[in-house]
Design a protein around this motif. Structure first.
Motif, PDB file in Angstrom:
ATOM      1  N   SER A  86       0.814  -1.219   0.000  1.00  0.00           N
ATOM      2  CA  SER A  86       0.000   0.000   0.000  1.00  0.00           C
ATOM      3  C   SER A  86       0.844   1.264   0.000  1.00  0.00           C
ATOM      4  O   SER A  86       0.368   2.334  -0.390  1.00  0.00           O
ATOM      5  CB  SER A  86      -0.924   0.012   1.222  1.00  0.00           C
ATOM      6  OG  SER A  86      -1.749  -1.128   1.243  1.00  0.00           O
ATOM      7  N   LEU A  87       2.101   1.152   0.432  1.00  0.00           N
ATOM      8  CA  LEU A  87       2.965   2.328   0.482  1.00  0.00           C
ATOM      9  C   LEU A  87       3.153   2.940  -0.894  1.00  0.00           C
ATOM     10  O   LEU A  87       3.212   4.163  -1.036  1.00  0.00           O
ATOM     11  CB  LEU A  87       4.316   1.948   1.093  1.00  0.00           C
ATOM     12  CG  LEU A  87       5.370   3.055   1.175  1.00  0.00           C
ATOM     13  CD1 LEU A  87       4.858   4.249   1.975  1.00  0.00           C
ATOM     14  CD2 LEU A  87       6.663   2.513   1.785  1.00  0.00           C
ATOM     15  N   ALA A  88       3.253   2.104  -1.930  1.00  0.00           N
ATOM     16  CA  ALA A  88       3.437   2.622  -3.282  1.00  0.00           C
ATOM     17  C   ALA A  88       2.270   3.515  -3.690  1.00  0.00           C
ATOM     18  O   ALA A  88       2.459   4.598  -4.258  1.00  0.00           O
ATOM     19  CB  ALA A  88       3.602   1.469  -4.271  1.00  0.00           C
ATOM     20  N   GLY A  89       1.045   3.081  -3.392  1.00  0.00           N
ATOM     21  CA  GLY A  89      -0.122   3.897  -3.708  1.00  0.00           C
ATOM     22  C   GLY A  89      -0.148   5.192  -2.930  1.00  0.00           C
ATOM     23  O   GLY A  89      -0.548   6.237  -3.452  1.00  0.00           O
ATOM     24  N   LEU A  95       2.224  12.479  -4.208  1.00  0.00           N
ATOM     25  CA  LEU A  95       3.016  13.262  -5.158  1.00  0.00           C
ATOM     26  C   LEU A  95       2.273  13.533  -6.463  1.00  0.00           C
ATOM     27  O   LEU A  95       2.825  14.181  -7.362  1.00  0.00           O
ATOM     28  CB  LEU A  95       4.329  12.535  -5.461  1.00  0.00           C
ATOM     29  CG  LEU A  95       5.253  12.293  -4.261  1.00  0.00           C
ATOM     30  CD1 LEU A  95       6.520  11.562  -4.686  1.00  0.00           C
ATOM     31  CD2 LEU A  95       5.617  13.611  -3.586  1.00  0.00           C
ATOM     32  N   GLY A  96       1.052  13.034  -6.589  1.00  0.00           N
ATOM     33  CA  GLY A  96       0.270  13.283  -7.792  1.00  0.00           C
ATOM     34  C   GLY A  96       0.862  12.642  -9.029  1.00  0.00           C
ATOM     35  O   GLY A  96       0.865  13.246 -10.111  1.00  0.00           O
ATOM     36  N   LEU A  97       1.325  11.397  -8.908  1.00  0.00           N
ATOM     37  CA  LEU A  97       2.033  10.737 -10.013  1.00  0.00           C
ATOM     38  C   LEU A  97       1.186   9.688 -10.725  1.00  0.00           C
ATOM     39  O   LEU A  97       1.718   8.864 -11.472  1.00  0.00           O
ATOM     40  CB  LEU A  97       3.330  10.109  -9.494  1.00  0.00           C
ATOM     41  CG  LEU A  97       4.363  11.105  -8.953  1.00  0.00           C
ATOM     42  CD1 LEU A  97       5.597  10.388  -8.444  1.00  0.00           C
ATOM     43  CD2 LEU A  97       4.738  12.132 -10.022  1.00  0.00           C
ATOM     44  N   GLY A  98      -0.105   9.704 -10.516  1.00  0.00           N
ATOM     45  CA  GLY A  98      -0.982   8.804 -11.259  1.00  0.00           C
ATOM     46  C   GLY A  98      -0.990   7.387 -10.719  1.00  0.00           C
ATOM     47  O   GLY A  98      -0.577   7.118  -9.594  1.00  0.00           O
ATOM     48  N   ASP A  99      -1.464   6.478 -11.567  1.00  0.00           N
ATOM     49  CA  ASP A  99      -1.605   5.078 -11.147  1.00  0.00           C
ATOM     50  C   ASP A  99      -0.244   4.429 -10.948  1.00  0.00           C
ATOM     51  O   ASP A  99       0.728   4.736 -11.642  1.00  0.00           O
ATOM     52  CB  ASP A  99      -2.387   4.295 -12.203  1.00  0.00           C
ATOM     53  CG  ASP A  99      -3.830   4.759 -12.324  1.00  0.00           C
ATOM     54  OD1 ASP A  99      -4.347   5.322 -11.348  1.00  0.00           O
ATOM     55  OD2 ASP A  99      -4.422   4.561 -13.404  1.00  0.00           O
ATOM     56  N   ALA A 168      10.454   4.514 -19.446  1.00  0.00           N
ATOM     57  CA  ALA A 168      10.158   5.278 -20.655  1.00  0.00           C
ATOM     58  C   ALA A 168       9.382   6.559 -20.386  1.00  0.00           C
ATOM     59  O   ALA A 168       9.173   7.356 -21.310  1.00  0.00           O
ATOM     60  CB  ALA A 168       9.371   4.407 -21.637  1.00  0.00           C
ATOM     61  N   ALA A 169       8.930   6.781 -19.153  1.00  0.00           N
ATOM     62  CA  ALA A 169       8.140   7.974 -18.837  1.00  0.00           C
ATOM     63  C   ALA A 169       8.928   9.238 -19.157  1.00  0.00           C
ATOM     64  O   ALA A 169      10.105   9.349 -18.792  1.00  0.00           O
ATOM     65  CB  ALA A 169       7.724   7.959 -17.375  1.00  0.00           C
ATOM     66  N   THR A 170       8.282  10.192 -19.809  1.00  0.00           N
ATOM     67  CA  THR A 170       8.992  11.401 -20.242  1.00  0.00           C
ATOM     68  C   THR A 170       8.536  12.671 -19.536  1.00  0.00           C
ATOM     69  O   THR A 170       9.333  13.589 -19.345  1.00  0.00           O
ATOM     70  CB  THR A 170       8.814  11.597 -21.756  1.00  0.00           C
ATOM     71  OG1 THR A 170       7.404  11.624 -22.076  1.00  0.00           O
ATOM     72  CG2 THR A 170       9.468  10.463 -22.535  1.00  0.00           C
ATOM     73  N   ASP A 171       7.259  12.758 -19.149  1.00  0.00           N
ATOM     74  CA  ASP A 171       6.765  14.011 -18.581  1.00  0.00           C
ATOM     75  C   ASP A 171       6.955  14.101 -17.068  1.00  0.00           C
ATOM     76  O   ASP A 171       7.148  15.177 -16.516  1.00  0.00           O
ATOM     77  CB  ASP A 171       5.287  14.217 -18.925  1.00  0.00           C
ATOM     78  CG  ASP A 171       4.412  13.052 -18.504  1.00  0.00           C
ATOM     79  OD1 ASP A 171       4.965  11.969 -18.260  1.00  0.00           O
ATOM     80  OD2 ASP A 171       3.179  13.238 -18.420  1.00  0.00           O
ATOM     81  N   ARG A 172       6.909  12.972 -16.381  1.00  0.00           N
ATOM     82  CA  ARG A 172       7.077  12.941 -14.927  1.00  0.00           C
ATOM     83  C   ARG A 172       7.440  11.526 -14.515  1.00  0.00           C
ATOM     84  O   ARG A 172       7.189  10.569 -15.264  1.00  0.00           O
ATOM     85  CB  ARG A 172       5.798  13.382 -14.217  1.00  0.00           C
ATOM     86  CG  ARG A 172       4.582  12.552 -14.575  1.00  0.00           C
ATOM     87  CD  ARG A 172       3.339  13.025 -13.872  1.00  0.00           C
ATOM     88  NE  ARG A 172       2.183  12.207 -14.236  1.00  0.00           N
ATOM     89  CZ  ARG A 172       1.005  12.281 -13.650  1.00  0.00           C
ATOM     90  NH1 ARG A 172       0.812  13.147 -12.672  1.00  0.00           N
ATOM     91  NH2 ARG A 172       0.008  11.516 -14.034  1.00  0.00           N
ATOM     92  N   PRO A 173       8.014  11.338 -13.322  1.00  0.00           N
ATOM     93  CA  PRO A 173       8.350   9.976 -12.884  1.00  0.00           C
ATOM     94  C   PRO A 173       7.088   9.145 -12.674  1.00  0.00           C
ATOM     95  O   PRO A 173       6.005   9.669 -12.424  1.00  0.00           O
ATOM     96  CB  PRO A 173       9.092  10.197 -11.562  1.00  0.00           C
ATOM     97  CG  PRO A 173       9.452  11.637 -11.529  1.00  0.00           C
ATOM     98  CD  PRO A 173       8.431  12.358 -12.339  1.00  0.00           C
ATOM     99  N   ARG A 174       7.237   7.836 -12.782  1.00  0.00           N
ATOM    100  CA  ARG A 174       6.165   6.913 -12.447  1.00  0.00           C
ATOM    101  C   ARG A 174       6.567   6.129 -11.207  1.00  0.00           C
ATOM    102  O   ARG A 174       7.757   5.915 -10.941  1.00  0.00           O
ATOM    103  CB  ARG A 174       5.901   5.932 -13.600  1.00  0.00           C
ATOM    104  CG  ARG A 174       5.381   6.562 -14.876  1.00  0.00           C
ATOM    105  CD  ARG A 174       3.977   7.152 -14.698  1.00  0.00           C
ATOM    106  NE  ARG A 174       2.995   6.185 -14.257  1.00  0.00           N
ATOM    107  CZ  ARG A 174       2.272   5.422 -15.084  1.00  0.00           C
ATOM    108  NH1 ARG A 174       2.448   5.520 -16.395  1.00  0.00           N
ATOM    109  NH2 ARG A 174       1.373   4.586 -14.605  1.00  0.00           N
TER     110      ARG A 174
END
Length: 342
Positions: A86-89, A95-99, A168-174
């Motif tokens: 659950s820590l990952a979520g 940080l507002g980094l999506g799914d 491969a993420a370019t706009d922000r970290p995943r």
């Protein structure tokens, strides 16, 4: 009489006709499903404010921040049910980094599973169909409609896996969750370490393409979106936030551990259990939960239990479960380190 209306005599005789407990019945009871528990509301309406909070001590928060600053993977250890996954979520939400990108590891997992998948059979089939289309162009006009189709390239048969998508993420970290890494083959942690250290990997099927085809748009995990891969190499612009979990079933090589930031999550104490119940089920749940919390603590001293088992027991009681405390304990708070008899 309909099958749904059929209730065994033993079940019906355990309660009075029209009693409140019957409102709790779903199977062979009311036809409408109840609302799910807050932590199982998958794809439903947003949870109330505060439900998505994740309980960490200031010391643990500092360790997470250390991993973020160092751009190092965070290796989270602890017994099942301590909230490792659950820590990952919680990090992604904060940080507002999506799914979260998820890679559940088992004994058969390989690094390629996480990097990319190539559908060679599908591409071969498409090549065969393309040859048929070319032949059909010389056929009579009445047969040409059979040859219509969209020409595809190799990018249609490649999909980046969770680790490949994160790199491969370019706009922000995943945020990437590598779950239960201790279940992997002994060589996988070191193989993973090489990719995380370099922040890139090669796709041989693309690297072999001629110069004029050195830019290919490849599918990513979890959507129909594509990213551009040049000269067969996926190289990260933003180092992903990598959270790896381990239940302690095996040790990792020193070289691997040296490159990780480690966080050990201990079993929650009595106060933290109350706070977890309050956050997930509300303040009003605490009065109904007290005896279950005490029972959980007594059993957890000698058995392996998970915190979400306690939450499940409290939730069932709050919904009016037609179960005694003993039945609740046996149903959802059973020990996890026991092999059930066949």
């Amino acid at each position: 009489m309909s099958r749904r209306a059929t209730v065994s005599h033993s079940a019906a005789s355990s309660q009075d006709p029209g009693s409140a407990a019957e409102d709790w019945w779903v199977f062979r009871g009311p036809a409408e499903l109840p609302e799910p528990p807050p932590w199982r509301n998958l794809g439903g309406s947003p949870r109330p404010s505060g439900m998505q909070q994740y309980l960490l001590s200031p010391e643990h928060v500092a360790v997470v921040n250390a991993a973020l600053h160092l751009r190092r993977p965070l290796l989270v250890t602890g017994r099942p049910g301590t909230g490792k996954s659950s820590l990952a979520g919680a990090v992604a939400e904060d940080l507002g980094l999506g799914d979260v990108l998820r890679w559940p590891v088992n004994s058969r997992s390989t690094l390629d599973d996480a990097l990319y998948r190539y559908d060679a059979v599908g591409r071969l089939r498409e090549a065969s169909m393309e040859r048929e289309r070319r032949l059909a162009r010389s056929a009579p006009r009445r047969l040409r409609h059979r040859a219509r189709g969209r020409h595809s390239d190799i990018g249609d048969y490649l999909r980046l896996g969770p680790l490949g998508t994160a790199l491969a993420a370019t706009d922000r970290p995943r945020v990437l969750l590598i779950d239960e890494l201790d279940k992997a083959d002994i060589d996988l942690p070191n193989d993973l370490l090489v990719v995380l250290e370099e922040g890139k990997f090669e796709i041989p099927e693309l690297a072999r393409l001629p110069e004029e085809q050195q830019s290919v748009n490849v599918l990513v995990t979890g959507s129909r979106k594509r990213v551009q891969v040049r000269r067969g190499t996926v190289a990260c612009t933003h180092f992903p936030i990598v959270i790896m979990t381990s239940n302690g079933e095996r040790d990792f090589p020193p070289a691997f551990l040296r490159r990780c930031v480690r966080l050990d999550l201990q079993d929650p104490d009595e106060n933290k259990l109350r706070e977890i119940v309050r956050l997930h089920l509300g303040d009003e749940a605490l009065d109904d939960a007290e005896d279950l919390i005490q029972n959980f603590l007594q059993r957890a001293a000698t058995q392996t239990l998970a915190t979400d088992q306690l939450l499940a027991a409290v939730h069932l009681r709050l919904t009016g479960a037609d179960l005694s405390r003993e039945q609740l304990v046996n149903t959802v708070m059973h020990r996890l380190d026991e092999i059930f008899p066949g």
